[in-house]
Design an enzyme around this catalytic site. Sequence first.
Site, PDB file in Angstrom:
ATOM      1  N   GLY A 237       1.148 -51.268  27.129  1.00 41.10           N
ATOM      2  CA  GLY A 237       3.045 -51.833  28.297  1.00 41.10           C
ATOM      3  C   GLY A 237       2.942 -53.600  28.954  1.00 41.10           C
ATOM      4  O   GLY A 237       3.906 -53.861  28.791  1.00 41.10           O
ATOM      5  N   ILE A 589     -15.677 -62.972  19.387  1.00 41.25           N
ATOM      6  CA  ILE A 589     -14.660 -61.720  19.384  1.00 41.25           C
ATOM      7  C   ILE A 589     -15.776 -60.671  19.670  1.00 41.25           C
ATOM      8  O   ILE A 589     -16.341 -60.606  19.548  1.00 41.25           O
ATOM      9  CB  ILE A 589     -14.132 -61.588  18.372  1.00 41.25           C
ATOM     10  CG1 ILE A 589     -13.430 -63.009  18.140  1.00 41.25           C
ATOM     11  CG2 ILE A 589     -13.301 -60.613  18.024  1.00 41.25           C
ATOM     12  CD1 ILE A 589     -12.163 -63.527  19.025  1.00 41.25           C
ATOM     13  N   GLY A 664      -5.635 -60.938  24.449  1.00 38.24           N
ATOM     14  CA  GLY A 664      -4.034 -60.189  24.350  1.00 38.24           C
ATOM     15  C   GLY A 664      -3.228 -60.964  24.138  1.00 38.24           C
ATOM     16  O   GLY A 664      -2.233 -60.557  23.777  1.00 38.24           O
ATOM     17  N   GLU A 665      -2.698 -62.500  24.394  1.00 37.10           N
ATOM     18  CA  GLU A 665      -1.812 -63.140  24.734  1.00 37.10           C
ATOM     19  C   GLU A 665      -1.492 -64.412  24.763  1.00 37.10           C
ATOM     20  O   GLU A 665      -0.767 -64.933  23.630  1.00 37.10           O
ATOM     21  CB  GLU A 665      -1.327 -63.686  26.461  1.00 37.10           C
ATOM     22  CG  GLU A 665      -1.122 -62.086  27.377  1.00 37.10           C
ATOM     23  CD  GLU A 665      -1.482 -62.319  28.989  1.00 37.10           C
ATOM     24  OE1 GLU A 665      -0.869 -62.423  29.249  1.00 37.10           O
ATOM     25  OE2 GLU A 665      -2.524 -62.275  28.995  1.00 37.10           O
TER      26      GLU A 665
END
Lengths: 698, 167, 343
Positions: A237, A589, A664-665
């Site tokens: 996405g 994590i 994610g970024e």
Amino acid sequence: MTTASRPFVPHAVGTAMPRPEGPQKVRGTARYTVETPGSDALYLFPVQAGVARGRVTAIDTSAAEALEGVVAVLTHENAPRLAREADADHGVLQSSTIHQHGQYLAAVLATSSESAREAASLVSVEVVEEPHAAVLDEDSPDLYTPEALVVGVTDDTRGDPEAALAASAVTLRRTYRTPMEHHQPLEPHATVACWEDGRLVVHDATQAVSWTRQALAAAFGLDESDVDVVAQHVGGGFGSKGGTHPNTMLTALAAQAVPGRSVRYALTRQQMFDLVGYRPATVQHVALGADREGRLTAITHDVVDQGSKIGEFVEPAAAFSRGMYAAETRRTTHRVVPLDIGVPTFMRAPGEAPGSFAGECAMDELAIELGIDPIELRLRNEPEVDPESGLPYSSRNLVACLRRGAERFGWADRDPAPRARLVDGWWHGTGVGSASFPVPRFPGSEATIRATGTGDTAGYTVEIAASDIGQGARAALTAIAADALDVGVERIDLRIGDTAFGPAGPAGGSAGTTSWGATIVEAADRFRDKYGDHPEDGDEADAHTPDNPWAGEYSMHAFGAHFVEVAVHADTGEIRVPRMLGVFAAGRIVNPLTARSQFLGGMTWGLSAALHEESVLDDRFGHVVNRDFAGYHVATNADVGTLDVEWLDEDDPYVNPMGTKGIGEIGIVGVAAAIANAAYHATGVRVRSLPITLDAFL
Amino acid sequence: MKLDLTLTVDGHHHSLTVDTRTTVLDALREHLDITSPKKGCDHGQCGACTVLLDGRRTLSCLSLAVAHDGAEITTADGLAPDGELHPLQQAFVDHDAYQCGYCTPGQICSAVGMLDEAAHGAPSVVTDDLTGDVRLDRAEIAERLSGNLCRCGAYAHIVDAVEQVAR
Amino acid sequence: MKPFAYERPHDAAGAVATVTADPDAAFLAGGTNLVDHLKLGLAAPSTLVDVTGLTSTEITDLPEGGLRIGAGVRNADFAADERVRARYPALAHALLAGASGQLRNMATTGGNLLQRTRCVYFQDLTTPCNKREPGSGCSALDGWARHHAVLGATHEPADVACVATHPSDMAVALVALEAQVRVLGRDGERAIPLTDLHRLPGDDPTRDTTLAHGELITAVDLPASPIAAHSTYRKVRDRASYAFALVSVAAALAVDDGGTITDARVALGGVAHVPWRATAAESALVGAPATDDTYRAAARAELVDARPVESPRGGTAFKLPLVTATLAAALRGLAENSAQEAR
């Protein structure tokens, strides 16, 4: 520390867990949206505008309608009306006005994909073209100041930065440019829609089934309870599948014309450059003032973004500079030039990705100007509290990332002289860039936990309308649910990707696991409060996303540092990145196996943006002309050298019960700057616009 | 114009009638509901549609079905008959050599085809000695799999997985 | 995509007869370019005549020591052939530098030669293009022309202008190695030098080649050539793999013990509407010392008449230094190898 009534004890969390859906994915049996079974579904193929601005004066569908297999041809003249005055982007087939090249002007429904596509080519459209604007011109009279960013104010000023710059021992003023970029997930956007008895059932390639439901309900004047949206497997996405785009609207609209029948539409790769968003181009003016020891006295970061006349998204590139380093004075601003093009949107690390290119290159240039090691310069400007909010950090381990990375990468041996290492015809150099990404929490998710079976062997069905777009939600949320319920992962039956499970925030903003996970933990606590650890079959509890009580007390960010080696061919200027290291401090994590993939994936994305990606908007026509994977390059396997990832143990009790920050970024942020800095070190050539291609070094 | 043809897909025989315009990819996905090969670009620029066609890795999106009457096709699903994963598929799971999974069946078919090509001594553009033996190091694997794009950026793990099986 | 008929004749002559008789019929081989064009709406044939299996898929030895490559030989098999690898390394390299493993398994020798330009405006039906729509104008002249020509292009008049490039890697090596193409027409088979197959846009950019409609490439002949064993292909592109050339060089070099160049073959890719045989560069090389100065002088000689696309949206001026740099890199490598072998 948390709203939860009992501490979250990680067992499954922190343990490597293969994706539960892995066997399906490697066989190709995991079904993505357009593969939703239903053999009688009609195929949709659109007719698109070939001009950037104008008006449809006539549209003739007779030849298309006459074609065998064609069931309907919809245009603005005969399409069902949307229930409200939809905006220009979502108001598909509602008027004759053309706002952008590629806009949908008609849609063919047919029993085969070949017929639908052929019929679309037979629709004859007469258009009166009007002048359009498509150049990102900083001096445009249309340039405007947006009201606010998605998060935060448009501009902020602390002290008098211009006076500080004028008084600084060293002043650096530079302009950096980043291009329009497109997300291009490998799975094209797709929708399968069907109206049954006034209800709308939609399978959609989306990062947020709830958001798609909201958008559809609003456009069609339905209660949200009359719209179902499902997304089981989503093929990437990166932001483009966050918002709802005209393709989903068009499919639902077309399905309304054939009640009881499903309509399916997957975009072509070319159409993916028209209508599903992009990262806007930026022009970024950065000024840094410093004393001789490298302590910053001023940071200014003024951004002009490419924008659209039919919708607003502001790439918040200057926001990166609000919290990265300490400086007595600061100014950050955002301006937008609205153009006759589609609407931009979030793209992986919105703001931080282009903003860090400018900010972290400028720090490198300042370090060289001062004769100070670029890591040391960063260490000297480490803030004690968040310079933007004045709040203390819940945890900030940028310094640890830089130090650990320097050690692992072998930074100590680095000779700072540029253009000094020629090996087998390639100039080599190394560079560094810092990374930061906030830890947001999306409100409004709902989780339900239900026992199946009784006692010590009871299973738990955990329902939440989360989306797995590849980040690994199935594995991560299973682990979080297991730990929250204090049972093994084998007893968790996680169900996601369906609005039947209630509202949920998106897979986006690096906040999915945090937001959904906190909701699941809350539901698990309630469940255990109510039923203990030996439930009866059918016992059920649910919860909404809890507020974070520390939200106003602490500034919450993940941090990281990128180290790269670049090689530039001495003859041809070809640039390669043989080695990259990312060191991250991103909270606990959850799943080391999939987390490593996310970090590597982010670094690979950063590499791709640094060297390859540029959507070429030809202003004469108003559309992207390198509109496929041969023209719009993303990194191939051969572009990636040795990638190394390490994360630091970080125990942050304030972010959420699990202690997670979102990953994610952050893997992208700072990569392009590190590569540009290394390219300078290799060649002595400073490149201030992306992508960095060989012509810069000829 | 429509024509009759037969395809053997993952060991199963199929007779079908297709438009001359139908690609092998669309024949599989839209006629036979075999959706293991993916449509990523439909123009031979991403590799997601890769299948083994008569044993060789091939882009099904650029192959017209009528031109492949009687062909034997193996998809990624067919590499796991009865659900038992092919060693390469297991390596992908173990190394987490994917994220969204959309390019994955194509990556796996491509890697299987590539390993066979290398076993037959086929060089690549990064092979130092064109007339020597092929040794599949990481650079060789990466080059030979560069026809399969992965937007999630799983390349490093994909090379790990393939390297393990190539040994 | 418009509907079309599909035929599979019994032999090549039958295929030629069928296509010759129908101005809208087209040959289908590997399909890697044609099927792409069908989808884009660039090609709308009435009938596709499948020549798969009708031309040779073999590589055979020619009596004088060369090789005959059947038009149906797949690029992957062509590159993997041990004779090609040993005797024509530039060709093996060029083939392997093209496309991807999957595409090389599909694309044929004949089809590779006949692939059309990748100019983005040619492929985009919403923009003017003289090659696609005669007289409509050339969008690349003032457009995004990163992959466009510096040699032999037509810049004016506007209604025939074309700055497109030929995308094949294989063809560049074949041109340098002085290949011949065998072509079957209604009146029988003929052989033409590969340099006569492709044509510059001139005043008709719609035509890529000199072939008549219905003529079918049946084979490519590679002459015996000692110098070909000392050949290389250097491709410069915007990605490390799976990308079309910005500039490429196919070159073969012979250097004597005294370091003087005694023979040279050079062709350039990514610079013209044709795979460009660089005869001026070859002349400048022969008799000169094998040095960087010589290589750069040779490139300058070849580029005397070069005219880059000067576009505000990204032109090809950078290709002039890039041709020089790439040629120097390729020739230097060959000379070093040559010197090593001499030792």
